[in-house]
Motif scaffolding. Structure first.
Motif, short mmCIF file in Angstrom:
data_model
loop_
_atom_site.label_atom_id
_atom_site.label_comp_id
_atom_site.label_asym_id
_atom_site.label_seq_id
_atom_site.Cartn_x
_atom_site.Cartn_y
_atom_site.Cartn_z
N ALA A 82 2.57 8.66 3.94
CA ALA A 82 1.76 7.70 3.20
C ALA A 82 0.97 6.82 4.15
O ALA A 82 -0.19 6.46 3.88
CB ALA A 82 2.65 6.85 2.30
N LEU A 83 1.56 6.46 5.28
CA LEU A 83 0.85 5.66 6.28
C LEU A 83 -0.34 6.43 6.86
O LEU A 83 -1.44 5.90 7.01
CB LEU A 83 1.81 5.24 7.39
CG LEU A 83 2.82 4.13 7.03
CD1 LEU A 83 3.86 4.00 8.13
CD2 LEU A 83 2.10 2.81 6.81
N GLU A 124 0.83 -1.21 0.00
CA GLU A 124 0.00 0.00 0.00
C GLU A 124 0.86 1.25 0.00
O GLU A 124 0.62 2.20 -0.77
CB GLU A 124 -0.91 0.00 1.22
CG GLU A 124 -1.83 1.22 1.32
CD GLU A 124 -2.68 1.21 2.58
OE1 GLU A 124 -3.13 2.31 2.99
OE2 GLU A 124 -2.89 0.10 3.15
N VAL A 125 1.88 1.27 0.85
CA VAL A 125 2.77 2.44 0.91
C VAL A 125 3.54 2.59 -0.39
O VAL A 125 3.72 3.70 -0.91
CB VAL A 125 3.73 2.32 2.11
CG1 VAL A 125 4.78 3.43 2.07
CG2 VAL A 125 2.95 2.38 3.42
N ARG A 183 1.42 4.23 -3.00
CA ARG A 183 1.23 5.67 -2.75
C ARG A 183 2.50 6.45 -3.09
O ARG A 183 2.44 7.53 -3.68
CB ARG A 183 0.85 5.90 -1.29
CG ARG A 183 -0.55 5.43 -0.92
CD ARG A 183 -0.86 5.73 0.54
NE ARG A 183 -2.19 5.25 0.90
CZ ARG A 183 -3.32 5.89 0.67
NH1 ARG A 183 -3.26 7.09 0.08
NH2 ARG A 183 -4.48 5.38 1.02
N VAL A 186 9.34 -0.26 7.06
CA VAL A 186 8.74 -0.11 5.73
C VAL A 186 9.75 0.53 4.78
O VAL A 186 9.88 0.11 3.61
CB VAL A 186 7.44 0.70 5.80
CG1 VAL A 186 6.93 1.01 4.39
CG2 VAL A 186 6.38 -0.03 6.60
N VAL A 188 7.24 8.08 3.87
CA VAL A 188 6.58 6.83 4.25
C VAL A 188 5.59 7.08 5.38
O VAL A 188 4.45 6.57 5.37
CB VAL A 188 7.62 5.77 4.66
CG1 VAL A 188 6.94 4.57 5.34
CG2 VAL A 188 8.40 5.29 3.43
N PRO A 204 11.26 6.94 -1.25
CA PRO A 204 10.69 6.45 0.00
C PRO A 204 11.51 6.83 1.22
O PRO A 204 12.14 5.97 1.87
CB PRO A 204 10.65 4.93 -0.23
CG PRO A 204 11.81 4.66 -1.14
CD PRO A 204 11.87 5.86 -2.06
#
Length: 419
Positions: free
Chosen positions: A35-36, A15-16, A19, A51, A32, A27
């Motif tokens: 995005a979370l 998912e991250v 995004r 992540v 990150v 990233p």
């Protein structure tokens, strides 16, 4: 990959990643975390960094395969779809615990590695064979062409050149054979190292070239750079495939011709497997002594037929090939890989013209798996080639060359790091 302790949930990573990719940014921890939060997730710094680390592994180097490629002694990494990853450390294939989430993950890795080498890999062009920037050779075939999923084959380049003494210590050949190989190099004999895939042809040839006179200028021509002899004067030329527009191809035959104009003392073709055989044989018949290379062959006796097939595909008549062969090459060093993974010299063979104008490859020395050595009909020709300086004696009735042969009997340990 398979979920492990300390590794974030894979669905969260995906998912991250999506995004981050949609935003077109790197990233970093801040992005990150953002995005979370955008996905309604609340996590601490530990998860954010985990992540980030997972995304980093997916986007840098060979991803989850990177530790395998860097492991000591690994010569090949093979991926058969998302659930089967193998390595070869010189003792045969070993399955690892590395797994991918799905075939899309394998496909993304293959496409990223191909792109790093400037090649296209997609449904319109579903396979690729390239050398990566670090020297690793990649061959990839996408699913559904490959089953049970996208298949990757990565050949790790030798981290250094082995010496003939080191190969002898690993059971590659006896002391007598080692002295013959040194004399072959010193005498600038034209020879081929032959064998099947993964038998150690390149490693042996590299060791022999390392033993040559330091004043020689070696011109090495290869499809993929694998020969790296420990020698002060090596110039390497590497072929290049066409780009995505189908232009810019440089084939091995072109490079052989260029090498001949670069004042070589020794011309080396890393692997003879195409039309370049015509130019190589021509060069060896025009005063270029000491030429050598490797060739795929099941046995030494099959070498003339193998060369014949390659030459005739390039337009050279059969009779011309055999005529050139008789004058160009002197010796074949055939290597094998035993069931226990040990790579060794199994035979030295010479060329003998027949009455019908063809050339046959006949055994001069045959080395059995247990170290027993037998003379063949080409033994006299071998002695003419290498001379008395090799210290060749007459085989006893038991097929041994003497005490040193027993002392140098072949071991069963695999030669790690040999390609």
């Amino acid at each position: 990959m398979r979920q492990r302790p300390g590794v974030p949930d894979r669905g969260l990573v995906v998912e991250v990643r999506d995004r981050i990719a949609a935003a077109g940014v790197r990233p970093t921890p801040d992005r990150v975390a953002e995005a979370l939060r955008a996905g309604g997730h609340v996590h601490g710094d530990t998860t954010v960094l985990a992540v980030v680390d997972a995304l980093h592994r997916e986007t840098v180097g060979a991803g989850p395969l990177e530790p395998l490629l860097r492991a000591e002694g690994v010569t090949d990494v093979l991926v058969n779809g998302p659930r089967a990853v193998y390595v070869d450390r010189g003792r045969g294939l070993e399955r690892t615990d590395v797994e991918f989430d799905d075939d899309d993950a394998v496909r993304r890795l293959a496409q990223r590695l191909a792109a790093a080498a400037g090649r296209r890999l997609d449904d319109a062009s579903p396979f690729v064979d390239v050398r990566l920037p670090d020297g690793t050779r990649l061959h990839a075939v996408l699913a559904p062409i490959a089953r049970p999923g996208t298949a990757l084959s990565l050949r790790v380049p030798a981290r250094r050149a082995f010496t003939l003494d080191e190969l002898a210590e690993r059971g590659a050949f006896t002391a007598e054979i080692g002295e013959v190989l040194r004399t072959v190099v010193r005498a600038r004999v034209a020879f081929l190292v032959t064998g099947g895939t993964g038998t150690g042809k390149t490693t042996l040839l590299s060791a022999m070239l390392s033993a040559s006179d330091g004043a020689e200028r070696q011109l090495v021509v290869e499809d993929a750079s694998e020969l790296r002899p420990d020698h002060p004067h090596v110039v390497a030329l590497e072929s290049r495939p066409a780009n995505v527009e189908g232009a810019g191809s440089v084939v091995l035959r072109d490079l052989v011709r260029q090498a001949l104009r670069m004042r070589p003392d020794r011309l080396v073709v890393g692997e003879v497997r195409g039309a370049e055989v015509v130019d190589l044989l021509g060069a060896l018949n025009t005063g270029h002594e000491g030429g050598c290379g490797t060739l795929h062959a099941n046995a030494a006796r099959d070498v003339p037929a193998r060369l014949e097939a390659l030459a005739m595909a390039a337009g050279m008549p059969r009779a011309a090939l055999h005529s050139q062969l008789a004058a160009a090459l002197d010796l074949v060093v055939h290597v094998v890989r035993d069931a226990d993974g040990c790579r060794r010299v199994a035979e030295l063979a010479t060329f003998r013209p027949a009455d019908d104008g063809t050339v046959a490859c006949v055994p001069a020395i045959v080395v059995r798996r247990d170290g027993e050595v037998e003379d063949g009909p080409g033994r006299g020709r071998l002695e003419e080639i290498v001379g008395a300086s090799a210290g060749l004696g007459t085989a006893t009735a038991g097929g041994s060359l003497g005490p040193a042969a027993a002392e140098g009997s072949l071991g069963t340990a695999a030669a790690e790091g040999v390609t």
